[in-house]
Design an enzyme around this catalytic site. Structure first.
Site, short mmCIF file in Angstrom:
data_model
loop_
_atom_site.label_atom_id
_atom_site.label_comp_id
_atom_site.label_asym_id
_atom_site.label_seq_id
_atom_site.Cartn_x
_atom_site.Cartn_y
_atom_site.Cartn_z
N GLU B 77 28.21 26.68 -16.51
CA GLU B 77 26.88 27.21 -16.19
C GLU B 77 25.90 26.07 -15.91
O GLU B 77 25.12 26.12 -14.96
CB GLU B 77 26.36 28.06 -17.35
CG GLU B 77 25.07 28.77 -17.01
CD GLU B 77 24.96 30.14 -17.68
OE1 GLU B 77 25.96 30.66 -18.17
OE2 GLU B 77 23.85 30.65 -17.70
N ASP B 81 24.07 25.61 -12.29
CA ASP B 81 22.60 25.57 -12.16
C ASP B 81 22.17 24.38 -11.31
O ASP B 81 21.46 24.50 -10.33
CB ASP B 81 21.97 25.41 -13.56
CG ASP B 81 21.83 26.73 -14.28
OD1 ASP B 81 21.52 26.72 -15.49
OD2 ASP B 81 22.03 27.78 -13.64
N SER B 280 23.28 33.97 -13.04
CA SER B 280 22.96 32.56 -13.30
C SER B 280 23.15 31.75 -12.04
O SER B 280 22.70 30.62 -11.95
CB SER B 280 23.88 31.99 -14.38
OG SER B 280 23.79 32.74 -15.54
#
EC number: 3.4.14.9
Lengths: 176, 368
Positions: B77, B81, B280
């Site tokens: 994650e 990002d 996300s």
């Protein structure tokens, strides 16, 4: 005394386990959210700077402007600081807006200060994170009700990731 | 034809040309924050850009890291990002906020809010992948965090939150199923980003709903005036409304916008990893595109976008591809059969106003 967060979930999230009580002399770092002022005015200002039709559109406040507007009252600052110092808290530091106070306390001091709290070690989550939390609710002296919104670091566990690897493209799955 | 979402797929779908990058001459900046105790590796970013970023000018490293970056393994994650915020908002100074190494008794998300209240100069756009069920949080905490978002909005910070990956969510209240809204996605002072996927996963076509896309109606916050017209229009016209006992029709409805959330390539621990999915992913993509619009605004001497929602709803989502096909998931029972809300023309609680069409969005958000 009163509980500022009676409706906060305290159950253990899936995948977390307790490792038992924390040693009374261990150090904790807790965050106290102090009651702010002039929130109505703040809401009006947000509307004014975010609405393209407003003459004030894009004329944003600085952090110092926000601090001046919403910082806690002198009574709140004095009451909370006196309460924490009397409990033996140390290494307290605030933020520019003065509406958060982070202090160090021993577990023993914290459990005396936050009636009912009981600190345990927990481990869990995708990266086997270690945290200290209280599965029991905490209470504050009634006199603090006008001055403290909540105390951070007692009940909420770190979030877990929701990103996932979906082996097959989603549409194939939908068709299936 | 493509085998999964990469920066060039994103840039093609959202009409970003090689010229649509930061100028490198302004004080523009953007940030991503995640609270999973995950790390990202600069070496992964370099490898990612070598694999997927050759067609556009980009920065080779993160400008500023807040919080320790450990020596441990990189997290998917955290890698996702950074890599997609710096691909969509290419050549723009990027900060990464991560919370490893904090004290065990602290709450990572709360520490990020304290940072916002303690730093005078912060990036203009913040993309945040964090969410909890509204019902699991105390009202004292939710209301106070909402005030922190008001403080950020007053300062002109743009906060983008992922809408969540459980569709409408589902839980049982005194034996009856209800949808389960998520917070901070349900805060009226943030811009919430849902998820879409390609109609045909191997072609760059129109987008449909990604069934995981979080969305719905808050049980805590009343509907803000800026979205009254759009939401009432949806409630009046949607042919697939779930039973009204499942959701609070007068609550703050979300998401506000969306972007692709299915089938991303990410480089983590030197490994290219396919099929990574979740809002996300859509959140940093939308955030990067807002940073590009801020770049043009700054170069034209205008203030940055700030809290976007009032303007977004006033302009009825102009500049966005409207997503009108597909529904997201919810309770698995005979009544709703796993289906939550469905997308439709205009705003909907699955993809909001839709996904970014950069040149058109730039045109509608450049003036005033």
């Amino acid at each position: 005394s009163y509980n500022p967060e009676p409706d906060q979930r305290r159950t253990l999230p899936p995948g977390w386990v307790s490792l038992g009580r924390v040693d009374p002399e261990e150090e904790l770092s807790l965050t106290f959210a102090l009651r702010q002022q002039n929130l109505e005015r703040l809401s009006e200002l947000v509307q004014a700077v975010s609405d393209p039709g407003s003459p004030r559109y894009g004329k944003y406040l600085t952090l110092e402007d926000v601090a001046e507007l919403i910082q806690p009252s002198p009574l709140t600052l004095h009451t909370v600081q006196k309460w924490l110092l009397a409990a033996g808290a140390w290494n307290c530091h605030s933020v520019t807006t003065m509406d958060f106070l982070t202090c160090s306390l021993s577990v023993r001091q914290a459990e005396l200060l936050l009636l009912g709290a009981e600190f345990h070690h927990f481990v869990g989550g995708p990266t086997k994170t270690h945290v200290v939390r209280s599965p029991h609710p905490y209470q504050l002296p009634q006199a603090l009700a006008p001055h403290v919104d909540f105390v951070g670091g007692l009940h909420r566990f770190p979030p877990t990731s929701s990103v996932r690897q979906r082996p097959e493209p989603q549409v194939a799955r939908t068709i299936g | 034809l493509h085998l999964g979402v990469t920066p060039s797929v994103i840039r093609q779908r959202y009409n970003l040309t090689a010229r649509d990058v930061g100028s490198g001459t302004t004080n523009n900046s953007q940030a991503c924050a995640q609270f999973l105790e995950q790390y990202f590796h600069d070496s992964d970013l370099i490898k990612f850009m070598r694999l997927f970023g050759e067609s556009f000018v980009h920065q080779k490293s993160v400008a500023h890291v807040v919080g320790q970056q450990g020596k441990g393994l990189a997290g998917i994650e955290a890698s996702l990002d950074v890599q997609y915020l710096m691909s969509a908002g290419a050549n723009i100074s990027t900060w990464v906020y991560s919370s490893p190494g904090r004290h065990e008794a602290q709450e990572p998300f709360l520490q990020w809010l304290l940072l916002l209240s303690n730093e005078s100069s912060l990036p203009h756009v913040h993309t945040v992948s964090y969410g909890d069920d509204e019902d699991s949080l105390s009202s004292a905490y939710i209301q106070r965090v909402n005030t922190e978002f008001m403080k950020a909005a007053a300062r002109g910070l743009t906060l983008l939150f992922a809408s969540g990956d459980s569709g409408a969510g589902c839980w049982s209240v005194s034996g009856k199923h209800r949808f389960r809204p998520s917070f901070p996605a349900s805060s009226p002072y943030v811009t919430t980003v849902g998820g879409t996927c390609f109609q045909n996963p191997f072609f760059i076509t129109n987008e449909i709903v990604d069934y995981i896309s979080g969305g719905g109606f808050s049980n805590v916050f009343p509907r803000p005036s800026y979205q009254e017209e759009a939401v009432v229009q949806f409630l009046k016209s949607s042919p697939h409304l779930p039973p009204s006992t499942y959701f609070n029709t007068s609550g703050r409805a979300y998401p506000d916008v969306a972007a692709l959330s299915d089938g991303y390539w990410v480089v983590s621990n030197s490994m290219p990893i396919p099929w990574v999915s979740g809002t996300s992913a859509s959140t940093p993509v939308f955030g990067g595109i807002l940073s590009l619009i801020n770049e043009h605004r700054i170069l034209s001497g205008r203030p940055t976008l700030g809290f976007l929602n009032p303007r977004l709803y006033q302009q009825h989502g102009a500049g966005l591809f409207d997503v009108t096909h597909g529904c997201h998931e919810s309770c698995l029972n005979e009544e709703v059969e796993g289906q939550g809300f469905c997308s439709g023309p205009g705003w909907d609680p699955v993809t909001g106003w839709g996904t970014p069409n950069f040149p058109a969005l730039l045109k509608t958000l450049l003036n005033p």
